[in-house]
Write a protein that holds these residues in place. Sequence first.
Motif, PDB file in Angstrom:
ATOM      1  N   LEU A  47     -37.751   5.249  -6.065  1.00  0.00           N
ATOM      2  CA  LEU A  47     -36.528   5.414  -6.999  1.00  0.00           C
ATOM      3  C   LEU A  47     -35.639   6.289  -6.783  1.00  0.00           C
ATOM      4  N   ARG A  48     -36.446   7.504  -5.702  1.00  0.00           N
ATOM      5  CA  ARG A  48     -34.806   8.700  -5.422  1.00  0.00           C
ATOM      6  C   ARG A  48     -34.216   8.226  -4.591  1.00  0.00           C
ATOM      7  N   PRO A  49     -35.175   7.390  -2.782  1.00  0.00           N
ATOM      8  CA  PRO A  49     -34.132   7.376  -1.737  1.00  0.00           C
ATOM      9  C   PRO A  49     -33.351   5.958  -2.333  1.00  0.00           C
ATOM     10  N   LEU A  50     -34.150   4.893  -3.590  1.00  0.00           N
ATOM     11  CA  LEU A  50     -32.668   4.006  -4.195  1.00  0.00           C
ATOM     12  C   LEU A  50     -31.505   4.854  -4.342  1.00  0.00           C
ATOM     13  N   LEU A  51     -31.452   6.258  -4.788  1.00  0.00           N
ATOM     14  CA  LEU A  51     -30.657   6.692  -5.528  1.00  0.00           C
ATOM     15  C   LEU A  51     -29.540   7.205  -4.633  1.00  0.00           C
ATOM     16  N   ALA A  52     -30.205   7.268  -3.108  1.00  0.00           N
ATOM     17  CA  ALA A  52     -29.420   7.881  -2.437  1.00  0.00           C
ATOM     18  C   ALA A  52     -28.848   7.270  -1.541  1.00  0.00           C
ATOM     19  N   THR A  53     -29.469   5.661  -1.322  1.00  0.00           N
ATOM     20  CA  THR A  53     -28.445   5.333  -0.380  1.00  0.00           C
ATOM     21  C   THR A  53     -27.549   4.570  -1.119  1.00  0.00           C
ATOM     22  N   LEU A  54     -27.855   3.548  -2.923  1.00  0.00           N
ATOM     23  CA  LEU A  54     -26.797   3.351  -4.090  1.00  0.00           C
ATOM     24  C   LEU A  54     -25.397   4.170  -3.982  1.00  0.00           C
ATOM     25  N   LYS A 170     -38.588  21.063 -11.719  1.00  0.00           N
ATOM     26  CA  LYS A 170     -38.846  19.926 -11.070  1.00  0.00           C
ATOM     27  C   LYS A 170     -38.718  18.980 -10.511  1.00  0.00           C
ATOM     28  N   THR A 171     -38.223  18.034 -11.895  1.00  0.00           N
ATOM     29  CA  THR A 171     -38.184  16.513 -11.332  1.00  0.00           C
ATOM     30  C   THR A 171     -36.947  16.147 -10.989  1.00  0.00           C
ATOM     31  N   ALA A 172     -35.518  16.452 -12.322  1.00  0.00           N
ATOM     32  CA  ALA A 172     -34.349  16.278 -12.022  1.00  0.00           C
ATOM     33  C   ALA A 172     -33.605  16.895 -11.164  1.00  0.00           C
ATOM     34  N   LYS A 173     -34.056  17.640  -9.989  1.00  0.00           N
ATOM     35  CA  LYS A 173     -33.333  18.619  -8.927  1.00  0.00           C
ATOM     36  C   LYS A 173     -33.429  17.730  -7.899  1.00  0.00           C
ATOM     37  N   LEU A 174     -34.432  17.124  -7.909  1.00  0.00           N
ATOM     38  CA  LEU A 174     -34.248  16.102  -6.348  1.00  0.00           C
ATOM     39  C   LEU A 174     -33.618  14.805  -6.614  1.00  0.00           C
ATOM     40  N   PHE A 175     -33.475  14.187  -7.895  1.00  0.00           N
ATOM     41  CA  PHE A 175     -32.997  13.338  -8.087  1.00  0.00           C
ATOM     42  C   PHE A 175     -30.594  13.390  -8.132  1.00  0.00           C
ATOM     43  N   GLU A 176     -30.949  14.229  -8.225  1.00  0.00           N
ATOM     44  CA  GLU A 176     -29.443  14.992  -8.475  1.00  0.00           C
ATOM     45  C   GLU A 176     -29.531  15.405  -6.709  1.00  0.00           C
ATOM     46  N   ALA A 177     -29.747  15.797  -6.106  1.00  0.00           N
ATOM     47  CA  ALA A 177     -29.816  15.814  -4.606  1.00  0.00           C
ATOM     48  C   ALA A 177     -29.794  14.749  -3.660  1.00  0.00           C
ATOM     49  N   CYS A 179     -28.599  12.027  -5.267  1.00  0.00           N
ATOM     50  CA  CYS A 179     -27.121  11.645  -5.829  1.00  0.00           C
ATOM     51  C   CYS A 179     -26.467  11.856  -4.882  1.00  0.00           C
ATOM     52  N   GLN A 180     -26.123  13.908  -4.725  1.00  0.00           N
ATOM     53  CA  GLN A 180     -24.982  14.136  -4.152  1.00  0.00           C
ATOM     54  C   GLN A 180     -24.809  13.992  -3.116  1.00  0.00           C
ATOM     55  N   LEU A 181     -25.893  13.514  -2.346  1.00  0.00           N
ATOM     56  CA  LEU A 181     -25.918  13.756  -0.748  1.00  0.00           C
ATOM     57  C   LEU A 181     -24.936  12.711  -0.618  1.00  0.00           C
ATOM     58  N   GLN A 194     -19.337  17.114  -7.460  1.00  0.00           N
ATOM     59  CA  GLN A 194     -20.201  16.684  -9.011  1.00  0.00           C
ATOM     60  C   GLN A 194     -20.748  15.761 -10.012  1.00  0.00           C
ATOM     61  N   ALA A 195     -19.745  14.711 -10.050  1.00  0.00           N
ATOM     62  CA  ALA A 195     -19.923  13.338 -10.693  1.00  0.00           C
ATOM     63  C   ALA A 195     -21.472  13.059 -10.432  1.00  0.00           C
ATOM     64  N   LEU A 196     -21.808  12.974  -9.172  1.00  0.00           N
ATOM     65  CA  LEU A 196     -22.621  12.154  -8.831  1.00  0.00           C
ATOM     66  C   LEU A 196     -23.818  12.962  -8.909  1.00  0.00           C
ATOM     67  N   ALA A 197     -23.725  14.480  -8.249  1.00  0.00           N
ATOM     68  CA  ALA A 197     -24.527  15.053  -8.949  1.00  0.00           C
ATOM     69  C   ALA A 197     -25.136  15.280 -10.543  1.00  0.00           C
ATOM     70  N   HIS A 198     -24.401  15.343 -11.081  1.00  0.00           N
ATOM     71  CA  HIS A 198     -24.544  15.417 -12.897  1.00  0.00           C
ATOM     72  C   HIS A 198     -25.397  14.519 -13.495  1.00  0.00           C
ATOM     73  N   TYR A 199     -24.598  13.180 -12.297  1.00  0.00           N
ATOM     74  CA  TYR A 199     -25.405  11.461 -12.495  1.00  0.00           C
ATOM     75  C   TYR A 199     -26.721  11.923 -12.681  1.00  0.00           C
ATOM     76  N   GLY A 200     -27.483  11.974 -11.399  1.00  0.00           N
ATOM     77  CA  GLY A 200     -28.897  12.861 -10.907  1.00  0.00           C
ATOM     78  C   GLY A 200     -29.708  13.604 -11.939  1.00  0.00           C
ATOM     79  N   MET A 201     -28.903  14.817 -12.169  1.00  0.00           N
ATOM     80  CA  MET A 201     -29.569  15.592 -12.964  1.00  0.00           C
ATOM     81  C   MET A 201     -30.243  15.234 -14.313  1.00  0.00           C
TER      82      MET A 201
END
Length: 322
Positions: A47-54, A170-177, A179-181, A194-201
């Motif tokens: 899921l996390r790499p999927l979020l990064a590419t999307l 522990k969990t949401a910070k990597l989602f945030e990162a 998406c922010q990338l 910030q929009a994508l960072a907030h989405y990920g968090m």
Amino acid sequence: MSIDAIRELAADDMQAVDQCIRERLSSPVVLINQLGHYIIHSGGKRLRPLLATLSARACRVQGQDPVTLAAVVEFIHTATLLHDDVVDASEMRRGNETANHIFGNEAAVLVGDFLYSRAFEMMVEVGSMRVMEILSHATNVIAEGEVMQLMNCHDAGVDEQRYMHVIQSKTAKLFEAACQLGAILGERSETDEQALAHYGMHLGTAFQLVDDVLDYSSDDAVTGKRMGDDLAEGKPTLPLIHALRVGTPDQAAIVRGAIEDGGRDQVDAVLQVVHATDGLAYTRSRAEAETDAAIEAISTLPESPHRQALIDLARFAVGRNH
């Protein structure tokens, strides 16, 4: 857009991510190859790499960098799983034996260290100090979250605010990162970043809250873990925190004792209290609120199939049963 349609949209990127992972796992040390491949290919959602590419494609980023950073994110996530399972003395994950159970704690910890160091080696190749800043900070926050969770184990005094802080670290910070990338690679505005960072968090928080629900409501064969595993480890998750807050003195005493003592002896009794106090419904409602906030956060991004995929992926994350 269904989850299958989302994966089809991202299929080329995710195939490239998998290829990158296979190539960068390679090491002349045989045990690293064996253990690394075992954990990477043990049925994770990616899921996390999927979020990064999307996120990157939603910001119109072309080229290989999103693929490389998606693999970096997956390596960081996998390293945390290896270390988590050692700390928790876990024997099962995703329906398979954990790496530490098969290869031993020492090997699991050291290969986790290898994945962290390989991830940092790869992020340097992207050549962006901002990328390195985001990922190094995220990795540090995740480690802090792990320590906070350890400190909270067997502590029935953990309240909702403390618990949310732990899962956001522990969990949401990597989602945030992850998406922010995408916004950083696309050189988008601070507002979009910030929009994508907030989405990920928000999405990462919702994802963990749904995991909390599933720990007390799902089929072991579906989730790959036994019901009540968190309770057995003395972890005060949100369904239990809610039950302690609204339950009768007798109900609270059952939950408090189970958290403080750990083990599986009180799982059935605690499950009855959690249902009686609507702990699962409350936790799911909090997850749904986080999902709504995630979707709202990216409402200002330009419309595109990839932005729509992010929206629908958030809805899938909160509605899943595994």
